[in-house]
Design a protein around this motif. Structure first.
Motif, PDB file in Angstrom:
ATOM      1  N   LEU A 206       1.215  -1.274  -0.271  1.00 35.75           N
ATOM      2  CA  LEU A 206       0.158   0.217  -0.114  1.00 35.75           C
ATOM      3  C   LEU A 206       0.663   1.301   0.246  1.00 35.75           C
ATOM      4  CD1 LEU A 206      -2.346   1.930  -0.380  1.00 35.75           C
ATOM      5  CD2 LEU A 206      -2.840   1.336   3.137  1.00 35.75           C
ATOM      6  N   LEU A 303      -4.687   1.602   7.278  1.00 31.67           N
ATOM      7  CA  LEU A 303      -5.811   1.936   6.221  1.00 31.67           C
ATOM      8  C   LEU A 303      -5.962   0.795   5.940  1.00 31.67           C
ATOM      9  CD1 LEU A 303      -3.282   4.775   4.964  1.00 31.67           C
ATOM     10  CD2 LEU A 303      -5.447   5.424   5.665  1.00 31.67           C
ATOM     11  N   LEU A 304      -5.281  -0.924   6.057  1.00 27.99           N
ATOM     12  CA  LEU A 304      -5.056  -2.167   5.194  1.00 27.99           C
ATOM     13  C   LEU A 304      -6.731  -2.227   5.923  1.00 27.99           C
ATOM     14  CD1 LEU A 304      -2.218  -3.327   4.718  1.00 27.99           C
ATOM     15  CD2 LEU A 304      -3.658  -2.963   3.037  1.00 27.99           C
ATOM     16  N   THR A 307     -10.087   0.995   5.727  1.00 24.85           N
ATOM     17  CA  THR A 307     -10.152   1.026   4.514  1.00 24.85           C
ATOM     18  C   THR A 307     -10.895   3.035   4.169  1.00 24.85           C
ATOM     19  OG1 THR A 307     -11.597   0.110   4.233  1.00 24.85           O
ATOM     20  CG2 THR A 307      -9.920  -0.984   3.427  1.00 24.85           C
ATOM     21  N   LYS A 310      -8.696   6.016   4.055  1.00 25.43           N
ATOM     22  CA  LYS A 310      -7.901   5.846   2.676  1.00 25.43           C
ATOM     23  C   LYS A 310      -7.930   7.428   2.163  1.00 25.43           C
ATOM     24  CE  LYS A 310      -6.907   1.189   1.247  1.00 25.43           C
ATOM     25  NZ  LYS A 310      -7.060   0.487   0.470  1.00 25.43           N
TER      26      LYS A 310
END
Ligand code: URA
Length: 328
Positions: A206, A303-304, A307, A310
């Protein structure tokens, strides 16, 4: 990793450098909370005096090393011209940033001083992180050579036995030796420990996309972490571990002298800026580390999981891109 000395008169008595550092940090924090935005830089003579007072009664390797490093600071300050001039430059630089001036921050600048007591291996010196970088701007070749030398020191570091015994590789950092942007992460994970490279796992995937969204490739930027060894079970780096490793990343940044430093997550931001503030309250404005503009955003691993954040991270990067006049 869950990303979520009392009077001022000179005395021959030895001081506990950690106590001095902690008290200075507490005072700086208190003044900041009371709304004080600027503190005068100490004059070079007082730096030398303080450093002598840091010495232990026995005159150990530690105290000699501190005096040496503080004298270096004095020489460097003298080379750069008088301090008044320096303060004027600082004010101009902050204005140019269009950012809130950041309070002067006192910090413990660790380096490998080789003292025998492991708990006191890295006695602090007081420095200020809002002036020019301490090193000169070197040629690319000289930067490369210095980074190679520093990396070999990192590989030989056993200051955190718990981490050093378990590591497969140290993870020094990688990228351009003349980057406009540096990405500053937390600590190596399993993939990084296996390969010796930063951000190569899922979070790294990412981060690579974030870098590409900024119209860079990984080789254009530089990527490093607060600490160089993987913490067991990916726990957050402990404060003592960050202190042990601080001298390394600071020397890297001193060589790289980037325009921007992107702090990925709370650990990176709190370490670089020496603050306890949250990512949420640090986002949205530029901070300063020497001459670099610092922005704080969420860690890619966070952030993974989250989500929906993001978009906010992309806004943070856009703030930098607009400021850097990079089309996106
Ligand atoms: N997370 C980090 O903070 N750094 C890495 O290098 C990898 C994952």
């Amino acid at each position: 990793m869950s990303h979520s000395e009392s009077e001022s008169e000179a005395t021959s008595e030895a001081l506990d450098p950690w106590q001095v550092k902690n008290e200075a940090s507490a005072l700086a924090q208190h003044l900041h909370q009371a709304g004080v935005q600027w503190l005068p830089k100490p004059d070079p003579h007082s730096i030398t005096k303080w450093s002598h007072r840091f010495g232990t009664a026995q005159g150990s390797v530690e105290s000699e090393a501190i005096v040496k490093s503080s004298r270096t600071t004095e020489q460097e300050l003298a080379q750069r011209g008088d301090l008044e001039n320096d303060q004027r430059k600082q004010a101009e630089a902050t204005q140019n940033m269009g950012a809130n001036p950041q309070p002067t921050t006192f910090y413990s600048a660790s380096s490998n001083l080789g003292a025998s007591d492991p708990k006191r291996r890295h006695p602090p010196t007081l420095e200020i992180i809002d002036g020019p970088y301490l090193g000169q701007s070197l040629s690319d070749e000289a930067r490369k050579a210095s980074l190679v030398q520093l990396e070999s020191e990192v590989k030989q570091c056993f200051n955190c036995p718990q981490l050093a015994e378990k590591r497969n590789h140290t993870v020094f950092g990688e990228g351009s030796v003349r980057p406009r942007v540096v990405f500053f992460g937390e600590a190596p994970g399993a993939d990084e420990d296996r390969t010796g490279r930063p951000f190569v796992g899922a979070a790294g995937g990412l981060l690579t996309k974030m870098i590409e969204a900024c119209k860079f490739v990984r080789e254009d930027v530089y990527i490093l972490n607060t600490i160089k060894c993987r913490p067991p079970n990916n726990r957050n780096p402990e404060l003592a571990e960050r202190e042990q490793c601080r001298g390394f990343y600071r020397q890297q940044l001193d060589l790289l002298q980037p325009e921007y430093i992107v702090c990925l997550g709370a650990v990176a931001a709190q370490e670089l800026l020496q603050t306890k503030m949250s990512v949420g309250s640090l986002r949205g404005k530029f901070h300063r580390y020497h001459t670099s503009k610092v922005l704080v955003t969420y860690h890619p691993a966070y952030l993974l999981r989250e989500t929906t954040r993001k978009g906010a991270a992309w806004q943070d990067l856009q703030m930098m891109l607009r400021d850097a006049k990079i089309e996106f």
